[in-house]
Design an enzyme around this catalytic site. Structure first.
Site, PDB file in Angstrom:
ATOM      1  N   ASP A  10       0.814  -1.223   0.000  1.00 47.13           N
ATOM      2  CA  ASP A  10       0.000   0.000   0.000  1.00 47.13           C
ATOM      3  C   ASP A  10       0.847   1.272   0.000  1.00 47.13           C
ATOM      4  OD1 ASP A  10      -2.204  -1.633   0.192  1.00 47.13           O
ATOM      5  OD2 ASP A  10      -2.378  -1.435   2.366  1.00 47.13           O
TER       6      ASP A  10
HETATM    7  P1  NAP Z   1       0.890  -4.007   3.100  1.00 45.60           P
HETATM    8  O1  NAP Z   1       0.256  -3.038   2.191  1.00 45.60           O
HETATM    9  O2  NAP Z   1       0.055  -4.685   4.108  1.00 45.60           O
HETATM   10  O3  NAP Z   1       1.598  -5.093   2.165  1.00 45.60           O
HETATM   11  C1  NAP Z   1       2.442  -6.068   2.691  1.00 45.60           C
HETATM   12  C2  NAP Z   1       2.775  -7.025   1.566  1.00 45.60           C
HETATM   13  O4  NAP Z   1       3.725  -7.931   2.094  1.00 45.60           O
HETATM   14  C3  NAP Z   1       1.593  -7.830   1.104  1.00 45.60           C
HETATM   15  O5  NAP Z   1       1.134  -7.366  -0.146  1.00 45.60           O
HETATM   16  C4  NAP Z   1       2.110  -9.283   1.050  1.00 45.60           C
HETATM   17  O6  NAP Z   1       1.949  -9.786  -0.274  1.00 45.60           O
HETATM   18  C5  NAP Z   1       3.593  -9.133   1.375  1.00 45.60           C
HETATM   19  N1  NAP Z   1       4.069 -10.225   2.225  1.00 45.60           N
HETATM   20  C6  NAP Z   1       3.470 -10.760   3.302  1.00 45.60           C
HETATM   21  N2  NAP Z   1       4.214 -11.744   3.803  1.00 45.60           N
HETATM   22  C7  NAP Z   1       5.338 -11.817   3.043  1.00 45.60           C
HETATM   23  C8  NAP Z   1       6.498 -12.641   3.044  1.00 45.60           C
HETATM   24  N3  NAP Z   1       6.675 -13.613   3.957  1.00 45.60           N
HETATM   25  N4  NAP Z   1       7.446 -12.423   2.097  1.00 45.60           N
HETATM   26  C9  NAP Z   1       7.271 -11.462   1.164  1.00 45.60           C
HETATM   27  N5  NAP Z   1       6.195 -10.658   1.105  1.00 45.60           N
HETATM   28  C10 NAP Z   1       5.240 -10.848   2.029  1.00 45.60           C
HETATM   29  O7  NAP Z   1       2.119  -3.372   3.892  1.00 45.60           O
HETATM   30  P2  NAP Z   1       2.780  -1.937   3.841  1.00 45.60           P
HETATM   31  O8  NAP Z   1       3.115  -1.547   2.445  1.00 45.60           O
HETATM   32  O9  NAP Z   1       3.854  -2.006   4.855  1.00 45.60           O
HETATM   33  O10 NAP Z   1       1.616  -0.969   4.290  1.00 45.60           O
HETATM   34  C11 NAP Z   1       1.125  -0.952   5.612  1.00 45.60           C
HETATM   35  C12 NAP Z   1      -0.392  -0.921   5.602  1.00 45.60           C
HETATM   36  O11 NAP Z   1      -0.856  -1.005   6.960  1.00 45.60           O
HETATM   37  C13 NAP Z   1      -0.950   0.372   5.039  1.00 45.60           C
HETATM   38  O12 NAP Z   1      -2.171   0.125   4.385  1.00 45.60           O
HETATM   39  C14 NAP Z   1      -1.188   1.198   6.294  1.00 45.60           C
HETATM   40  O13 NAP Z   1      -2.171   2.208   6.120  1.00 45.60           O
HETATM   41  C15 NAP Z   1      -1.673   0.119   7.226  1.00 45.60           C
HETATM   42  N6  NAP Z   1      -1.539   0.581   8.607  1.00 45.60           N
HETATM   43  C16 NAP Z   1      -0.316   0.678   9.147  1.00 45.60           C
HETATM   44  C17 NAP Z   1      -0.193   1.222  10.413  1.00 45.60           C
HETATM   45  C18 NAP Z   1       1.144   1.417  11.053  1.00 45.60           C
HETATM   46  O14 NAP Z   1       1.175   2.020  12.129  1.00 45.60           O
HETATM   47  N7  NAP Z   1       2.224   0.965  10.471  1.00 45.60           N
HETATM   48  C19 NAP Z   1      -1.325   1.610  11.104  1.00 45.60           C
HETATM   49  C20 NAP Z   1      -2.575   1.486  10.493  1.00 45.60           C
HETATM   50  C21 NAP Z   1      -2.662   0.951   9.234  1.00 45.60           C
HETATM   51  P3  NAP Z   1       1.877 -11.374  -0.512  1.00 45.60           P
HETATM   52  O15 NAP Z   1       0.771 -11.877   0.328  1.00 45.60           O
HETATM   53  O16 NAP Z   1       1.648 -11.495  -1.972  1.00 45.60           O
HETATM   54  O17 NAP Z   1       3.211 -11.927  -0.093  1.00 45.60           O
END
Ligand code: NAP
Length: 461
Positions: A385
């Site tokens: 994301d």
């Molecule tokens: P993300 O959008 O959740 O994407 C993580 C990606 O990691 C997934 O598409 C997944 O794809 C891949 N993945 C999972 N396990 C894996 C593995 N073992 N090896 C390789 N890839 C793997 O993560 P992000 O880009 O870090 O974004 C964070 C999200 O969390 C945002 O939407 C944000 O708004 C939300 N959020 C974060 C917080 C915070 O405080 N950090 C708070 C509220 C909301 P596959 O399944 O295809 O592997």
């Protein structure tokens, strides 16, 4: 002999100073460890100081509570990093339960002589404590997936919630005016507990980390109110620090997602979405570790973008090996950190610090975004994301307006993830279908380890 009150005051002052220093130090990765220590020592002093309190009639009960607390606390301290948000929610739940119980006990101990000010702060303490207790349990359940993650909504939901809240407030006002109406108190406490559940059910799992920061703020404010009720300055200051830092954190998180507080709390974000109601099959390019290694070797500068998948795969040590290997080859490697990458603020910083990646190689989003256009390779590892260009270009996207890492501007983009599945927000990522993007399918740890093996050995490397 020094009077006990002086010892208590002195330990409380030192504890408060340590809490403030802890918050300051926690705001930078370089001093975060010191911050944790300062917070722990401050809390120890606060407990020791309180044990000198003359009003304590029985140390046996306290000793039993300490043992029970330790039995629950030790395993809670050892959970996986990816489970820290729900663990934090449980801590808030326990803290808030404690505040609610103390508030309830104070009410019954003091009636019928409860001054209006004390009754006001007791009401605040119980309503915030009660809703934080059940709300935090619900949030933990959603994150642990023992409760459904999707928002549960029904007609006039917000009106129902506000009506219940207004009734609770009405009861509080009545109790302030007529504290002898003790029969109202259980109804008031029950409404607070119910409100916590109703507040959380319409919020999707994706928003839970932000909700936990907001609940953190409520827990702090309820502890602050308890400080006023008990006339305990340490609780007032510590509660105010907790309440305000939780609020600031939730504001930072909302900004990083371009969401408002009301949108997080009442927007029912996270309903399953597909673009225009259909799942499209789109073309993308993929590559293996050999090709990825060759591209990295030919680069002059590389920006690594870590995300939640890095945490799942526990790939931080392998990434350190990749970093070392590339730097030895004279390739400039930087890490781009999005404020909400992962599942909690600072998630990526903690992981990369675990692998001793130098802090000066970690760049915040605003500092690195202008560098992507000159960067040879952007290597996205388990992030989704936070790299999605739809946030900039697609007004219909649920993440439209969220500031992102502008990975799509790099000359070549490589993305390590296991599949084409979406990330947390549940939406497709346009980045994966760009001509310059290569998908590297596999577990992050295993794939990075393959790349490191493939990077041809160099004399002296
Ligand atoms: P993300 O959008 O959740 O994407 C993580 C990606 O990691 C997934 O598409 C997944 O794809 C891949 N993945 C999972 N396990 C894996 C593995 N073992 N090896 C390789 N890839 C793997 O993560 P992000 O880009 O870090 O974004 C964070 C999200 O969390 C945002 O939407 C944000 O708004 C939300 N959020 C974060 C917080 C915070 O405080 N950090 C708070 C509220 C909301 P596959 O399944 O295809 O592997």
């Amino acid at each position: 002999m020094i009077p006990a009150t002086h010892i208590i005051e002195a330990t409380y002052i030192i504890a408060v100073v340590l809490f403030i220093l802890s918050l300051k130090w926690l705001s930078s990765p370089a001093s975060a460890r010191r911050g944790v220590w300062a917070g722990e020592v401050g809390m120890l002093l606060a407990i020791v100081g309180t044990l000198f309190y003359r009003g304590i009639v029985d140390y046996k009960g306290i000793a039993i509570a300490l043992v029970l607390g330790a039995i629950i606390g030790v395993p809670l301290g050892n959970v996986q990093m990816t489970a820290v948000p729900q663990r934090t929610a449980l801590s808030h739940a326990f803290g808030a339960l404690c505040v609610t119980l103390v508030g309830t006990a104070e009410f019954y101990l003091r009636t019928p002589n409860v001054p209006a000010f004390v009754m006001s702060v007791l009401s605040l303490e119980v309503i915030l404590g009660g809703l934080t207790f059940t709300g935090s349990l619900m949030a933990a359940g959603k994150l642990q997936e023992v409760l459904p993650q999707r928002p549960i909504t029904y007609r006039n939901q917000n009106a129902v919630n506000f009506t219940l809240f207004a009734i609770a407030l009405g009861i509080a006002v009545r109790l302030v005016m007529v504290p002898t109406d003790t029969w109202l108190f259980p109804i008031f406490a029950a409404l607070a507990l119910l409100f916590g559940v109703l507040l959380i059910i319409p919020i999707g799992g994706a928003d839970m980390p932000t909700v936990i920061a907001i609940l953190n703020s409520y827990a702090g404010l309820s502890a602050c109110a308890m400080g006023f009720a008990l006339d305990n300055k340490l609780l007032i200051v510590a509660g105010a620090l907790d309440g305000s830092s939780g609020l600031i954190l939730s504001i930072i998180m909302c900004r990083a997602m371009n969401r408002s507080f009301t949108n997080v709390l009442f927007g029912a974000f996270g309903q399953i979405q597909t673009k225009h109601g259909v799942v499209e099959q789109r073309a993308y390019r993929s590559a293996g570790p050999e090709e990825a290694a060759a591209i990295l070797e030919a680069a002059t500068n590389v920006i690594i973008v870590p995300g939640y998948g890095l945490a799942v795969a526990q790939a931080q040590h392998k990434i350190r090996e990749l970093y070392d290997s590339l730097m030895r080859r004279g390739i400039d490697v930087k890490f781009a950190i999005h404020p909400v990458a992962g599942r909690m603020p600072g998630h990526m910083n903690v992981l990369l610090a675990e692998a001793d990646i130098p802090y000066d190689r970690l760049y915040e989003m605003d500092d690195i975004n202008s560098e992507f256009a000159q960067c040879d390779v952007a290597l996205v590892i388990g992030a989704n994301d936070v790299t999605n260009p739809a946030a900039r270009t697609d007004k219909t996207s649920p993440i439209y307006g969220m500031p992102i890492l502008e990975v799509d501007k790099a000359h070549t983009v490589m993305v390590i993830k296991r599949s084409m599945n979406p990330g947390f927000a549940g939406i497709d990522n346009d980045l994966y279908y760009m001509d310059k993007t290569l998908m590297l399918f596999g577990d992050a740890k295993a794939f990075v380890s393959e790349i490191v093996k493939e990077l041809p050995a160099r004399v002296g490397a």
